[in-house]
Design a protein around this motif. Structure first.
Motif, PDB file in Angstrom:
ATOM      1  N   LEU A  27      27.427  37.245  32.687  1.00 13.43           N
ATOM      2  CA  LEU A  27      26.905  38.543  32.363  1.00 13.43           C
ATOM      3  C   LEU A  27      28.014  39.223  31.527  1.00 13.43           C
ATOM      4  O   LEU A  27      28.102  39.932  30.635  1.00 13.43           O
ATOM      5  N   ALA A  28      29.449  39.140  31.938  1.00  7.21           N
ATOM      6  CA  ALA A  28      30.622  39.727  31.071  1.00  7.21           C
ATOM      7  C   ALA A  28      30.760  39.033  29.612  1.00  7.21           C
ATOM      8  O   ALA A  28      31.140  40.229  28.855  1.00  7.21           O
ATOM      9  N   SER A  29      30.377  37.618  29.531  1.00  3.59           N
ATOM     10  CA  SER A  29      30.326  37.380  28.239  1.00  3.59           C
ATOM     11  C   SER A  29      28.914  37.967  27.471  1.00  3.59           C
ATOM     12  O   SER A  29      29.181  38.390  26.041  1.00  3.59           O
ATOM     13  N   TRP A  30      28.104  38.004  28.066  1.00  5.83           N
ATOM     14  CA  TRP A  30      26.955  38.928  27.195  1.00  5.83           C
ATOM     15  C   TRP A  30      27.266  40.325  26.809  1.00  5.83           C
ATOM     16  O   TRP A  30      26.680  41.062  25.984  1.00  5.83           O
ATOM     17  N   ALA A  31      27.970  40.834  27.944  1.00  2.00           N
ATOM     18  CA  ALA A  31      28.436  42.414  27.483  1.00  2.00           C
ATOM     19  C   ALA A  31      29.439  42.690  26.511  1.00  2.00           C
ATOM     20  O   ALA A  31      29.709  43.457  25.978  1.00  2.00           O
ATOM     21  N   SER A  32      30.119  41.569  26.093  1.00  2.00           N
ATOM     22  CA  SER A  32      31.359  41.474  25.147  1.00  2.00           C
ATOM     23  C   SER A  32      30.712  42.003  23.649  1.00  2.00           C
ATOM     24  O   SER A  32      29.507  41.661  23.210  1.00  2.00           O
ATOM     25  N   ASP A  33      31.436  42.710  22.987  1.00  2.00           N
ATOM     26  CA  ASP A  33      31.324  43.374  21.687  1.00  2.00           C
ATOM     27  C   ASP A  33      30.982  42.248  20.591  1.00  2.00           C
ATOM     28  O   ASP A  33      30.292  42.182  19.549  1.00  2.00           O
ATOM     29  N   ARG A  34      31.624  40.788  20.980  1.00  2.00           N
ATOM     30  CA  ARG A  34      31.378  40.007  20.043  1.00  2.00           C
ATOM     31  C   ARG A  34      29.605  39.405  19.825  1.00  2.00           C
ATOM     32  O   ARG A  34      29.268  38.825  19.042  1.00  2.00           O
ATOM     33  N   HIS A  35      28.914  40.001  21.009  1.00  2.00           N
ATOM     34  CA  HIS A  35      27.401  39.573  20.664  1.00  2.00           C
ATOM     35  C   HIS A  35      26.582  40.941  20.438  1.00  2.00           C
ATOM     36  O   HIS A  35      25.464  40.842  20.499  1.00  2.00           O
ATOM     37  N   ALA A  36      27.238  42.012  20.060  1.00  2.00           N
ATOM     38  CA  ALA A  36      26.843  43.114  19.624  1.00  2.00           C
ATOM     39  C   ALA A  36      25.798  42.835  18.177  1.00  2.00           C
ATOM     40  O   ALA A  36      26.110  42.110  17.557  1.00  2.00           O
ATOM     41  N   VAL A  37      24.624  43.469  18.555  1.00  2.00           N
ATOM     42  CA  VAL A  37      23.772  43.379  17.257  1.00  2.00           C
ATOM     43  C   VAL A  37      24.118  44.369  16.098  1.00  2.00           C
ATOM     44  O   VAL A  37      24.329  45.472  16.455  1.00  2.00           O
ATOM     45  N   GLU A  38      24.261  43.811  14.894  1.00  2.00           N
ATOM     46  CA  GLU A  38      24.648  44.633  13.823  1.00  2.00           C
ATOM     47  C   GLU A  38      23.952  45.790  13.640  1.00  2.00           C
ATOM     48  O   GLU A  38      22.459  45.782  13.661  1.00  2.00           O
ATOM     49  N   ASN A  39      24.585  46.947  13.397  1.00  2.00           N
ATOM     50  CA  ASN A  39      23.723  48.104  13.435  1.00  2.00           C
ATOM     51  C   ASN A  39      22.948  48.843  14.713  1.00  2.00           C
ATOM     52  O   ASN A  39      22.227  49.710  14.581  1.00  2.00           O
ATOM     53  N   GLN A  40      23.140  48.130  15.849  1.00  2.00           N
ATOM     54  CA  GLN A  40      22.559  48.438  16.959  1.00  2.00           C
ATOM     55  C   GLN A  40      23.698  48.373  18.279  1.00  2.00           C
ATOM     56  O   GLN A  40      23.340  47.193  18.814  1.00  2.00           O
ATOM     57  N   PRO A  41      24.816  48.908  18.365  1.00  2.00           N
ATOM     58  CA  PRO A  41      25.716  48.791  18.950  1.00  2.00           C
ATOM     59  C   PRO A  41      25.370  48.819  20.622  1.00  2.00           C
ATOM     60  O   PRO A  41      26.171  48.176  21.267  1.00  2.00           O
ATOM     61  N   ALA A  42      24.366  49.135  20.847  1.00 10.81           N
ATOM     62  CA  ALA A  42      23.684  49.405  22.395  1.00 10.81           C
ATOM     63  C   ALA A  42      23.086  47.854  22.897  1.00 10.81           C
ATOM     64  O   ALA A  42      22.633  47.883  23.978  1.00 10.81           O
ATOM     65  N   MET A  43      22.874  47.074  21.522  1.00 10.96           N
ATOM     66  CA  MET A  43      22.080  45.780  21.917  1.00 10.96           C
ATOM     67  C   MET A  43      23.194  44.566  21.994  1.00 10.96           C
ATOM     68  O   MET A  43      24.046  44.412  21.047  1.00 10.96           O
ATOM     69  N   ARG A  44      22.592  43.492  22.686  1.00  7.71           N
ATOM     70  CA  ARG A  44      23.488  42.242  22.577  1.00  7.71           C
ATOM     71  C   ARG A  44      22.518  41.144  22.458  1.00  7.71           C
ATOM     72  O   ARG A  44      21.276  41.338  23.014  1.00  7.71           O
TER      73      ARG A  44
END
Length: 77
Positions: free
Chosen positions: A29-46
């Protein structure tokens, strides 16, 4: 981390999995929360590579809190 978690569709699938140790659940879960998985132009999504579709980062944090029994606690704003 290897890819055996591709069957999970939502963070709570990880948090509630009976065979995973709490430390493994937190790591995933910590890995999934990482900013490296942020969706471009949708910072609240991973969009972790283990998932077929994006998830809301709030759901990831809620799943993490549930591991500590804090799922009913309000988040600080």
């Amino acid at each position: 981390m290897s890819q055996p978690f591709a069957r999970y569709l939502h963070p709570f699938d990880v948090a509630h999995h009976p065979a995973l140790e709490p430390e493994v659940k937190r790591s995933i879960l910590a890995s999934w929360a990482s900013d490296r998985h942020a969706v471009e132009n949708q910072p609240a999504m991973r969009q972790p590579p283990e998932l077929k579709g994006p998830v809301c980062v709030d759901d990831v944090f809620a799943a993490l809190r549930s591991l500590d029994g804090l799922d009913s606690q309000p988040t600080l704003q």
